[in-house]
Design a protein around this motif. Structure first.
Motif, PDB file in Angstrom:
ATOM      1  N   ILE A 180      14.780  63.162  19.689  1.00  0.00           N
ATOM      2  CA  ILE A 180      14.849  64.564  20.103  1.00  0.00           C
ATOM      3  C   ILE A 180      15.014  65.470  18.877  1.00  0.00           C
ATOM      4  CG2 ILE A 180      16.283  66.261  21.319  1.00  0.00           C
ATOM      5  CD1 ILE A 180      16.867  63.943  23.359  1.00  0.00           C
ATOM      6  N   ILE A 196      11.845  61.598  25.518  1.00  0.00           N
ATOM      7  CA  ILE A 196      12.874  61.936  26.483  1.00  0.00           C
ATOM      8  C   ILE A 196      12.280  62.443  27.792  1.00  0.00           C
ATOM      9  CG2 ILE A 196      13.194  64.313  25.685  1.00  0.00           C
ATOM     10  CD1 ILE A 196      15.879  61.829  26.994  1.00  0.00           C
ATOM     11  N   PRO A 241      15.480  57.246  29.861  1.00  0.00           N
ATOM     12  CA  PRO A 241      16.529  56.956  28.885  1.00  0.00           C
ATOM     13  C   PRO A 241      17.652  56.084  29.443  1.00  0.00           C
ATOM     14  CG  PRO A 241      16.741  59.192  29.692  1.00  0.00           C
ATOM     15  CD  PRO A 241      15.456  58.663  30.260  1.00  0.00           C
ATOM     16  N   PHE A 263      16.955  57.776  21.477  1.00  0.00           N
ATOM     17  CA  PHE A 263      16.446  58.993  22.125  1.00  0.00           C
ATOM     18  C   PHE A 263      17.026  60.241  21.455  1.00  0.00           C
ATOM     19  CE2 PHE A 263      15.220  56.130  25.542  1.00  0.00           C
ATOM     20  CZ  PHE A 263      14.076  56.731  26.045  1.00  0.00           C
TER      21      PHE A 263
END
Length: 466
Positions: A328, A363, A368, A324
Motif C-alpha cells: 500500500i 489490497i 488480505p 499488504f
C-alpha cells in the motif's frame, strides 16, 4: 485424539503457539497415517448402525453433546483465546455459536418425499447417508466450524472424522473428548496433525466426502486429490466481499456496523467486508467516521478485558498482512488510520483504513484476511456493481441505504453466494451459506447443507402383484 470413542496418544507432537505472546501453549498430537486408517476403519464399522438409528435418537445425541459443550463453555473459551487470540468475549460468543449450530442443525429433519402415489405406483425420494465423511476446518473459528461440520455429518446418519487446523487444534481435540460416550464408538473421530495429514484424509478411498473451510488453493488441491475416487466435496473458500454504500445512507447509523463487519476477528473472517465502495457524495464522511472508530480500538491479548481486537492468528498470516501494508505504501495508498505494526511480542497490526488505492492494487484485488479496509469512491450504481463484481471471488456482498428496497434491487446484481442489505456476514444455522465463482462449491447449513451429506435414492414401486 479421539478414535473409536477412545483417547489415542501418539509419540510425535507439535507446538501450538499463543499468537498474542508467541509462547507455547501446548504440544498437540501429530497423527500418523495409521491413525487415519484406524479412524476410517472405526467409522466404517459405526456407519451402518448409526445410519439405521432413528432420527430422534441422533438428534438427542447431538443435543446431549451440545449440553456437554455448554458445561465446558468457560474452559473452551479460555482455551480458544490461548490458541486463536481473539478477545475473551468473542471466544465466549463462538462457543455459544457452536452450541447453537449443533442444536439447530440437529433439529432439521430430512424425511422421505412422496413424488407419486397413484393407483398401481408409488415413487419415493429418500436421502441416504454417504457413510464416512470428513470435516477439515480453518483456524479463524475452530469451535464453530468443527461443531457445525460434525453436526451436519452426524445428524444425517454419517460417521465422521474431523481434522482441525494445526494452528488451532486444542479446542477441537476437546470437542472430541466431549463426544466420547455421547455418540456410539466410531461415529465421531478427531485427528490433529501437521501436513500431510490433510492429504492422507482427502485421498483415502474409504472417505466419501470432505467438507472443507479454508483457502482457495487448498480447496483446489482437495478437489484434485479426491477426483480419483470421485469424492464429494463441500468447499467454503476465501472471499473478497464488497460493500456498496449509497448516497442516501445515514452514516452515523451504519458506520459502526460497517466497521464491525470488516474488522470482526481482526478481519480474519471469510465473509468480512474487504472492499468498501462509497458514493462520492458521502465518501469523506464515511472515511472520517471509520477512521475515528479505528483509532479508538485497543489491540492486545484476548484475556485483557480492555482488548477490542486480538492478533493475527499465526506468523505466516502476520507476515502476509505486513506485505499488504508495505505494498500500500509503495503504490501510493494512504493510511487515514492505522498502518503500524506495534513493537514487542505477538502478531499485532493496527486496524487500518486505507484510501488512494484502486483496482489493480493487491489490497483491492486480493483477500488480505487481516485488519485492513480499503475505501473507494464511485459515481454511478452501474459503476459500483461492475467494480464489485470484477473479481474471481464470489462469497458475499452487501448494499447499504436508507431505502432497503432500492438496495435490494442492487444487491440482486451482485455475483455472490449471499447478498445482504444493511448488514453483512449475518450467518445462522437455518440459512444456506455458500460461495459463487472461486469462493466455494456447494452450501453448508440449513436443510440444503445437510442434504450435501446424503445421496438421493429413488424408491420406485409397482404396487401390482409381482
Amino acid at each position: 485424539m479421539t478414535i473409536n470413542g477412545e483417547a489415542v496418544a501418539t509419540d510425535d507432537h507439535f507446538e501450538v503457539i499463543n499468537p498474542a505472546t508467541e509462547a507455547v501453549v501446548a504440544a498437540a498430537p501429530n497423527a500418523r497415517r495409521e491413525h487415519v486408517a484406524s479412524a476410517v476403519e472405526a467409522a466404517h464399522k459405526a456407519a451402518p448402525s448409526w445410519s439405521a438409528t432413528p432420527y430422534e435418537a441422533r438428534r438427542d445425541a447431538l443435543y446431549a453433546f451440545a449440553d456437554r459443550i455448554a458445561e465446558q463453555r468457560e474452559a473452551l473459551a479460555a482455551l480458544l483465546v490461548a490458541e486463536q487470540g481473539k478477545p475473551l468475549a468473542s471466544a465466549e460468543a463462538e462457543v455459544k455459536s457452536g452450541i447453537d449450530y449443533v442444536t439447530q442443525l440437529a433439529a432439521i429433519r430430512i424425511d422421505d418425499e412422496t413424488l407419486r402415489d397413484s393407483s398401481g405406483q408409488r415413487i419415493m425420494l429418500r436421502h441416504r447417508p454417504l457413510g464416512v465423511v470428513s470435516g477439515i476446518t480453518a483456524w479463524n473459528y475452530p469451535i464453530q466450524l468443527a461443531a457445525s461440520k460434525l453436526a451436519m455429518a452426524v445428524a444425517t446418519g454419517n460417521a465422521t472424522i474431523i481434522k482441525p487446523s494445526p494452528y488451532t487444534p486444542l479446542t477441537t481435540l476437546h470437542l472430541g473428548e466431549l463426544g466420547r460416550g455421547v455418540f456410539p464408538k466410531g461415529v465421531l473421530n478427531v485427528l490433529s496433525g501437521l501436513d500431510p495429514l490433510g492429504e492422507w484424509i482427502v485421498s483415502h478411498p474409504g472417505i466419501a466426502k470432505v467438507g472443507f473451510t479454508g483457502s482457495g488453493p487448498t480447496g483446489q488441491a482437495i478437489m484434485r486429490s479426491g477426483a480419483d475416487n470421485l469424492k464429494r466435496v463441500t468447499l467454503e473458500l476465501g472471499g473478497n466481499d464488497a460493500a456498496i454504500v449509497l448516497d442516501d445512507v445515514d452514516v452515523d447509523r451504519v458506520a459502526q456496523a460497517l466497521f464491525d463487519s470488516a474488522f470482526e476477528n481482526s478481519g480474519q473472517l471469510c465473509n468480512a467486508i474487504k472492499r468498501l465502495y462509497v458514493h462520492e457524495s458521502r465518501y469523506y464522511e464515511v472515511v472520517g467516521k471509520l477512521a475515528e472508530i479505528a483509532r479508538g480500538k485497543t489491540i492486545g491479548d484476548g484475556m485483557d478485558p480492555a482488548t477490542d481486537l486480538g492478533p493475527l492468528q499465526n506468523r505466516n498470516q502476520y507476515e502476509r498482512v505486513i506485505g499488504f501494508l508495505d505494498d500500500i505504501r509503495a503504490t501510493g495508498g494512504e493510511f487515514v488510520a492505522g498502518g503500524k505494526v506495534p513493537e514487542g511480542p505477538g502478531y499485532f497490526i493496527e486496524p487500518s483504513i486505507v484510501t488512494g488505492v484502486s483496482e489493480g492494487s493487491r489490497i483491492v484485488d486480493e483477500e488480505p484476511f487481516g485488519p485492513i479496509l480499503p475505501v473507494l469512491s464511485f459515481s454511478t450504481i452501474d459503476e459500483a456493481v461492475e467494480r464489485a463484481n470484477r473479481t474471481t471471488f464470489g462469497l458475499g456482498g452487501s448494499v447499504w441505504s436508507s431505502d432497503w428496497q432500492r438496495a435490494e434491487s442492487i444487491a440482486r446484481r451482485l455475483e455472490t453466494g449471499t447478498a445482504w442489505v444493511n448488514q453483512h456476514a449475518a450467518l445462522e444455522p437455518s440459512i444456506p451459506s455458500g460461495g459463487a465463482k472461486h469462493s466455494g462449491v456447494g452450501v453448508e447449513y440449513s436443510r440444503l447443507g445437510l442434504l450435501e451429506y446424503t445421496v438421493p435414492q429413488i424408491i420406485n414401486i409397482n404396487c401390482g402383484p409381482g
